[in-house]
Design an enzyme around this catalytic site. Sequence first.
Site: not given
Length: 258
Positions: A130, A11
């Site tokens: 997600d 990330d």
Amino acid sequence: MLKRRIIPCLDVKAGRVVKGVAFLNHRDAGDPVELAAAYDAGGADELVFYDITASSDERAIMVDVVERTAAQVFIPLTVGGGLRTVEDMYRMLRAGADKVSINTAAVLNPQLIEDGARRFGSQCIVLSIDARRVNASDEPPRWQVFTHTGRDPRPTGLDAIEWARRGVELGAGEIVINSMDEDGVGGGYDIDLLRAITEAVNVPVIASGGVGSPEHMYAGLVEGRADAVLAASIFHFGAYTIRDVKQYLAERGVPVRL
């Protein structure tokens, strides 16, 4: 038999790798290019970069990171985060990415999947989902898709299984399924969610969210039937190396590239 893939996930925020718990409380994990090169040398099968930078004016930083990484590593690189148009995809692919990952933008505009697949091929388009469990304890398992998970998670009303199916119909060549309930916690993948997705689609599925040990990766690959497993914290902060994980899996009969 196809080799199962071990994929470090990086990330990237403002040019640095960070990792949080449930998308919050980020810790600095290092320079993305240096980490990518180390993972390449350490036996990673692929790499995933997610740009979680809040402001679009810093997007050029990510292009620079991808260009510098692609010049140093020789394994497939997937890039996601903030890709809202086919032109955004093109920019990352031109910078050196092998695949692009789309999430919120695909929910808001499903045509983006089809347009991207038509221009670059399905093998380039990864649909990242997600999902959060929303059923009551006495109900069958059910997961809802959320968007904007980096800053402001928003329920969509979409069923995760149905969205995965539709994404593949539109042209996604791979699915990343991330359990929001488990993300960064280290308690293991949501095997029920993973199994439901792998049984619903005919493209490779990558497990994400919650891995804390090689045992969890084994469960994701064997019980969840994933084609690959994504992990961040356990690699970034030195709990395990990629070779540790591959050795563990190989000893238990999971086909991996050693």
